[in-house]
Design an enzyme around this catalytic site. Structure first.
Site, short mmCIF file in Angstrom:
data_model
loop_
_atom_site.label_atom_id
_atom_site.label_comp_id
_atom_site.label_asym_id
_atom_site.label_seq_id
_atom_site.Cartn_x
_atom_site.Cartn_y
_atom_site.Cartn_z
N GLU A 166 45.33 21.46 49.08
CA GLU A 166 46.03 22.75 49.05
C GLU A 166 46.51 23.20 50.42
O GLU A 166 46.15 24.27 50.91
CB GLU A 166 45.16 23.83 48.41
CG GLU A 166 44.84 23.55 46.96
CD GLU A 166 44.23 24.74 46.23
OE1 GLU A 166 43.88 25.73 46.89
OE2 GLU A 166 44.09 24.67 45.00
N GLU A 375 42.01 19.71 40.18
CA GLU A 375 41.25 20.94 39.89
C GLU A 375 41.88 21.67 38.72
O GLU A 375 43.11 21.77 38.63
CB GLU A 375 41.26 21.91 41.08
CG GLU A 375 40.37 21.53 42.22
CD GLU A 375 40.40 22.53 43.38
OE1 GLU A 375 40.59 23.74 43.14
OE2 GLU A 375 40.25 22.08 44.53
C1 BGP Z 1 41.21 26.23 44.99
C2 BGP Z 1 40.36 25.55 46.01
C3 BGP Z 1 38.93 25.41 45.63
C4 BGP Z 1 38.37 26.54 44.80
C5 BGP Z 1 39.32 27.00 43.73
C6 BGP Z 1 38.91 28.25 43.02
O1 BGP Z 1 42.20 26.95 45.66
O2 BGP Z 1 40.85 24.26 46.31
O3 BGP Z 1 38.22 25.15 46.79
O4 BGP Z 1 37.78 27.50 45.53
O5 BGP Z 1 40.62 27.19 44.21
O6 BGP Z 1 39.33 29.36 43.74
P1 BGP Z 1 38.43 30.63 43.98
O7 BGP Z 1 37.16 30.11 44.53
O8 BGP Z 1 39.19 31.47 44.93
O9 BGP Z 1 38.27 31.28 42.66
#
Ligand code: BGP
Length: 474
Positions: A166, A375
């Site tokens: 990301e 993800e």
């Molecule tokens: C993505 C990241 C992750 C994770 C996920 C969930 O942006 O790659 O590391 O954190 O989002 O986001 P959040 O933790 O802000 O809910």
């Protein structure tokens, strides 16, 4: 008639070092920017940090045993750069190599394909102190050196690699909204840091070709497909511009080796375009990926924005109080707006399984690359019952609908390699602490109280086991 998931489909789950490992200063590890930043006042939810996290560093065998019990086919995790190179470059920390080497062996022994992310946001602090991290082109040399150590150490056993996780988020939040380290709010600096990150990405991929010729590598991109609010032509244009500025700006460089022209012209006009030196675009073309890694959580809806309209101020909902997210945009170009057709989570993220199909089809149509979903998941409050259960039927419903969208996309002709949920165990959410949970496995702790950190299988754990067993027909 829906096509089945292909043989050998990678049913996986994901994590990232800072969010899950803990052991922030163990066995010779150097400091990362998050080790420092999360401890500054007011940076994270209730001052939560990753010092202990899910203690995966010490309990990885127990966690891998749970993965094996579930029948997981792939586990995506990241390497903490500062565990391997405490100063960011130079001296290698053998204890760091050993930890990841042991983790990889443990996964392989259990028939689980390791998927390594090289960079999931935990830059060695030394490189920020020394030359400003991503703000200097030197980052490309140092990232390449680090990547080469990893390829040399693990490339014989690991077939799937993610270069940068990301980039749009860690650069956008780090240099524009100021919500991630180093907390800068300057779009010109943001665009230059971003260009330098592209250099780093391409250099590492070039090295990968030489050192791990039979492996697969690609970046993970946080793609939120843009929808127009209405069929009013102004809204259609707003959504198209958003797609260009917020998504093609990254994915085009990865996959095509060039910046989208309209967006570059816009930035040139504003005097904030990145400096592109001779050879940079050639390097991008040499550093093309094998697949696009897709982190998909939600779609975003846009409408026209007047010249005196809302600016880029991104006030996110990091509290979990539904309805507190604010609109953001570029005056005269677009602004974000609600979508009456979509439900939202307590953190105001839209829930849009069909949007995953849209994302997969758009990537395939524009880039003709295979996709690995690196993800996808639902962040929610989970409740541990008195008899040690977590009934997360909302998560099962969410994942089930997204898996169906994957199958529809495969039927549409998308070459999908695998599906990694976020996340395997509960872990630290960067800005939202430990109350926003994503895992199949509950970790017994909260922001302030570490409790016993014990692992509890949620209902979704048992459900995903059946999904894997039936190759997605569950
Ligand atoms: C993505 C990241 C992750 C994770 C996920 C969930 O942006 O790659 O590391 O954190 O989002 O986001 P959040 O933790 O802000 O809910």
């Amino acid at each position: 008639e829906l096509k089945p998931f292909p043989e050998g489909f990678l049913w996986g789950s994901a994590s990232a070092a800072y969010q899950v490992e803990g052991a922030w200063d163990a066995d010779g590890k150097g400091l990362s920017v998050w080790d420092i930043y999360a401890k500054l006042p007011g940076t994270t939810f209730k001052n939560s940090n990753g010092d202990v996290a899910a203690d995966h560093y010490n309990r990885y065998k127990e966690d891998v045993a749970l993965m094996a019990e579930m029948g997981l086919k792939a586990y995506r995790f990241s390497i903490a750069w500062a565990r391997i190179l405490p100063e960011g470059r130079g001296k290698v920390n053998e204890a760091g190599i050993r930890f990841y080497s042991d983790l990889i062996d443990e996964l392989l022994k259990n028939g689980i394909e390791p998927v390594i992310t090289l960079y999931h946001w935990d830059l060695p602090q030394a490189l920020l102190d020394e030359y400003g991290g991503f703000e200097s082109r030197r980052i490309a040399d140092d990232f390449d050196e680090y990547a080469r150590v990893c390829f040399r150490s693990f490339g014989d056993r690991v077939r799937y690699w993610v270069s940068l996780n990301e980039q749009n988020i860690f650069i956008g939040f780090g240099y524009m909204t100021g919500m991630h380290p180093p907390g800068v709010k300057d779009k010109k600096r943001m665009l230059q840091a971003n260009h330098n990150a592209f250099l780093a990405n391409a250099r590492a991929i070039k090295s990968f070709r030489e050192m791990v010729p039979s492996g697969n590598i690609g970046p993970s991109f946080a793609y939120s497909p843009a929808y127009p609010k209405t069929s009013k032509p102004e809204d259609i244009l707003a959504a198209e511009d958003a797609e260009e500025i917020l998504s093609h700006w990254w994915m085009d460089v990865y996959a095509l080796g060039e910046y989208p022209k309209a967006a570059m012209d816009l930035y040139r006009g504003l005097g904030i375009a990145p400096e592109v030196l001779p050879g940079d675009l050639e390097l991008f073309k040499e550093g093309k990926p094998d697949f696009m890694g897709l982190n998909y959580y939600q779609t975003t809806t846009y409408e026209a924005n007047p010249l005196d309209g809302v600016g880029e101020k991104l006030e996110m909902n990091t509290t979990g109080e539904k309805g507190t997210a604010k609109s953001t945009g570029i005056p005269g170009v677009y602004r974000t707006t609600g979508n009456d057709y979509l439900e939202r989570t307590n953190w105001d993220w839209t829930i849009d399984p069909e949007g995953l199909r849209v994302a997969l089809r758009r990537i395939t149509g524009r880039y003709s690359l295979p996709v690995l979903i690196t993800e996808n998941g639902l962040g929610e409050y989970d409740k541990l019952t008195d008899d040690d259960k977590v009934h997360d039927d909302y998560r099962i419903g969410y994942l089930k609908a997204h898996i169906l969208a994957c199958r529809e996309a495969i039927t549409d002709g998308v070459d999908l390699i695998g599906y990694c949920t976020w996340s395997f165990t509960d872990l630290l959410s960067w800005l939202n602490g430990y109350q926003k949970r994503y895992g199949f496995v509950y970790i017994n702790r909260d922001e302030t109280d570490l409790k016993d950190l014990r692992r509890v299988r949620k209902d979704s754990f048992h459900w995903y086991r059946k999904v894997i067993e039936s190759n997605g027909s569950e």
